[in-house]
Every structure is written in structure tokens, then in C-alpha cells.
Scaffold this motif. Sequence first.
Motif, mmCIF file in Angstrom:
data_model
loop_
_atom_site.group_PDB
_atom_site.id
_atom_site.type_symbol
_atom_site.label_atom_id
_atom_site.label_comp_id
_atom_site.label_asym_id
_atom_site.label_seq_id
_atom_site.Cartn_x
_atom_site.Cartn_y
_atom_site.Cartn_z
ATOM 1 N N LEU A 151 0.823 -1.189 0.000
ATOM 2 C CA LEU A 151 0.000 0.000 0.000
ATOM 3 C C LEU A 151 0.864 1.249 0.000
ATOM 4 O O LEU A 151 1.896 1.295 0.668
ATOM 5 N N GLN A 152 0.419 2.261 -0.750
ATOM 6 C CA GLN A 152 1.057 3.562 -0.762
ATOM 7 C C GLN A 152 -0.072 4.580 -0.685
ATOM 8 O O GLN A 152 -1.062 4.469 -1.412
ATOM 9 N N SER A 153 0.035 5.565 0.202
ATOM 10 C CA SER A 153 -1.043 6.523 0.372
ATOM 11 C C SER A 153 -0.475 7.914 0.586
ATOM 12 O O SER A 153 0.622 8.072 1.113
ATOM 13 N N SER A 154 -1.240 8.927 0.164
ATOM 14 C CA SER A 154 -0.828 10.313 0.389
ATOM 15 C C SER A 154 -2.072 11.172 0.542
ATOM 16 O O SER A 154 -3.165 10.779 0.170
ATOM 17 N N GLY A 155 -1.871 12.355 1.112
ATOM 18 C CA GLY A 155 -2.979 13.271 1.271
ATOM 19 C C GLY A 155 -2.518 14.593 1.828
ATOM 20 O O GLY A 155 -1.595 14.637 2.639
ATOM 21 N N GLU A 156 -3.142 15.675 1.377
ATOM 22 C CA GLU A 156 -2.791 17.001 1.863
ATOM 23 C C GLU A 156 -3.013 17.120 3.366
ATOM 24 O O GLU A 156 -2.279 17.813 4.051
ATOM 25 N N ASP A 157 -4.040 16.480 3.862
ATOM 26 C CA ASP A 157 -4.348 16.509 5.296
ATOM 27 C C ASP A 157 -3.788 15.295 6.019
ATOM 28 O O ASP A 157 -4.201 14.982 7.126
ATOM 29 N N GLY A 158 -2.876 14.580 5.381
ATOM 30 C CA GLY A 158 -2.286 13.401 5.988
ATOM 31 C C GLY A 158 -3.018 12.132 5.613
ATOM 32 O O GLY A 158 -3.919 12.127 4.790
ATOM 33 N N ILE A 159 -2.611 11.063 6.232
ATOM 34 C CA ILE A 159 -3.169 9.742 5.998
ATOM 35 C C ILE A 159 -3.695 9.230 7.317
ATOM 36 O O ILE A 159 -3.103 9.472 8.366
ATOM 37 N N GLU A 160 -4.794 8.521 7.260
ATOM 38 C CA GLU A 160 -5.372 7.995 8.490
ATOM 39 C C GLU A 160 -5.487 6.480 8.382
ATOM 40 O O GLU A 160 -5.997 5.964 7.391
ATOM 41 N N PHE A 161 -4.988 5.782 9.399
ATOM 42 C CA PHE A 161 -5.145 4.339 9.518
ATOM 43 C C PHE A 161 -6.029 4.097 10.725
ATOM 44 O O PHE A 161 -5.780 4.658 11.794
ATOM 45 N N VAL A 162 -7.043 3.272 10.576
ATOM 46 C CA VAL A 162 -7.925 2.937 11.688
ATOM 47 C C VAL A 162 -7.944 1.427 11.820
ATOM 48 O O VAL A 162 -8.213 0.712 10.856
ATOM 49 N N LEU A 163 -7.647 0.938 13.010
ATOM 50 C CA LEU A 163 -7.693 -0.483 13.310
ATOM 51 C C LEU A 163 -8.838 -0.698 14.278
ATOM 52 O O LEU A 163 -8.903 -0.065 15.325
ATOM 53 N N SER A 164 -9.790 -1.545 13.889
ATOM 54 C CA SER A 164 -10.948 -1.788 14.755
ATOM 55 C C SER A 164 -11.223 -3.285 14.829
ATOM 56 O O SER A 164 -10.622 -4.063 14.110
ATOM 57 N N GLY A 165 -12.168 -3.647 15.640
ATOM 58 C CA GLY A 165 -12.563 -5.053 15.744
ATOM 59 C C GLY A 165 -13.648 -5.423 14.762
ATOM 60 O O GLY A 165 -14.115 -6.533 14.730
ATOM 61 N N GLN A 166 -14.040 -4.477 13.906
ATOM 62 C CA GLN A 166 -15.133 -4.696 12.986
ATOM 63 C C GLN A 166 -14.565 -4.979 11.586
ATOM 64 O O GLN A 166 -13.686 -4.274 11.117
ATOM 65 N N VAL A 167 -15.056 -6.013 10.903
ATOM 66 C CA VAL A 167 -14.540 -6.350 9.571
ATOM 67 C C VAL A 167 -15.152 -5.440 8.531
ATOM 68 O O VAL A 167 -16.240 -4.908 8.707
ATOM 69 N N ALA A 168 -14.443 -5.242 7.408
ATOM 70 C CA ALA A 168 -14.858 -4.314 6.366
ATOM 71 C C ALA A 168 -16.251 -4.605 5.808
ATOM 72 O O ALA A 168 -16.991 -3.711 5.483
ATOM 73 N N SER A 169 -16.633 -5.865 5.699
ATOM 74 C CA SER A 169 -17.941 -6.196 5.146
ATOM 75 C C SER A 169 -19.079 -5.724 6.047
ATOM 76 O O SER A 169 -20.206 -5.594 5.596
ATOM 77 N N ASP A 170 -18.785 -5.433 7.318
ATOM 78 C CA ASP A 170 -19.806 -4.921 8.244
ATOM 79 C C ASP A 170 -19.948 -3.405 8.129
ATOM 80 O O ASP A 170 -20.862 -2.839 8.688
ATOM 81 N N TRP A 171 -19.005 -2.737 7.448
ATOM 82 C CA TRP A 171 -19.015 -1.281 7.364
ATOM 83 C C TRP A 171 -19.840 -0.846 6.169
ATOM 84 O O TRP A 171 -19.942 -1.527 5.184
ATOM 85 N N ASP A 172 -20.375 0.321 6.245
ATOM 86 C CA ASP A 172 -21.097 0.866 5.100
ATOM 87 C C ASP A 172 -20.653 2.241 4.789
ATOM 88 O O ASP A 172 -20.187 2.980 5.534
#
Length: 172
Positions: A151-172
Motif C-alpha cells: 500500500l502507498q497513500s498520500s494526502g494534503e491533510d495526511g493519511i489515516e489508519f484505523v484499526l478496529s474489531g469490525q470487519v470491512a464487510s460490516d461497514w457501510d
Amino acid sequence: MFAPVCVLVLAAAAFGAAPSAQKLSQPDDELILIRADRAWEAAAQGGGDSGAQVLHLEGNFEMRGPDWRVTANSAQVHGPLDDPSELIVLGAPASIVFTDADGDAAIGQGGRIVYWRWRDLLELHDNAVLKSGDLSVSGSKIIYDLEAERLQSSGEDGIEFVLSGQVASDWD
């Protein structure tokens, strides 16, 4: 649902496969379905191969295979339809859902998504978000190497990584 003017069903060889964190190959009997309200083919704009063709798909765009799905307002398929090199999708946001190498659902969103077939790269632009398992990454631009799973990421306001106990398929 769709009231598409254009519905294309392609043999898997037409797109190899769409993004998956595994090598992009499918058995010949698996299909790729492309839907849109309108479709037209035109010569590519700008430099490069002047004979290159671009298939434009507009309105309620959807492209799906056995373990992935892309949705957007519009899309462009660059190169011959039976052997394309690039897929560009635009939306508010454009979305992609695929199964990663671990078998987890991965979800990507952005104002523009570019898939480079031969380089096996997925680019998410403009408020880009990529979620897989319990990890979410966001920034202006995310480039994900599907084969190397890097993975490579960039952004003017930075990059955000979030680690949670919820799997991606549960997110909307």
C-alpha cells in the motif's frame, strides 16, 4: 434496479479478472458482466497510440465478476475490449468490493478509481478509502499493489489508519 441501454457480458478472458489481491486469472467459463445506461466507443484522446480505443460507459455503471464488483456513475475501458489495459471509474463515490488474498472482503471508494490490469495496481483518488479486515486507510490517493499486497497513500491533510474489531464487510 437498472434500466440499462447497454448490457455487455464478456468472457473472463476479456478482462482476465478484475481487482483481487490474487493473480488476475480466471477459468474461461467465468463471465464478467458490464452494465450502464449508455455506451460508445471512441479513439483515445491525447498522446500515445493514436489508434487506441476507449469504451465509454455512462450512467449506473456496474462491472462484476465472481469475487468482485465495481460501481460508479461512469467508466472508461482503455484498449481492446478482449484485452484492455486500464479501467477508469468515476463516481460520487466510485466503489470497488473484492476478496483479498486472506479471503476477507476489501472495500475501496473514491471520486476516481483506476485499475491498471497489466501492472496489477489499484489506484483510489479523491477522498480515497480502502478497508480490509479490521483495517481502514484513507487519504487523497491510495495505490494498492494487488500482487505484492503493498500500500502507498498520500494526502494534503495526511493519511489515516484505523484499526478496529469490525470487519470491512460490516461497514457501510
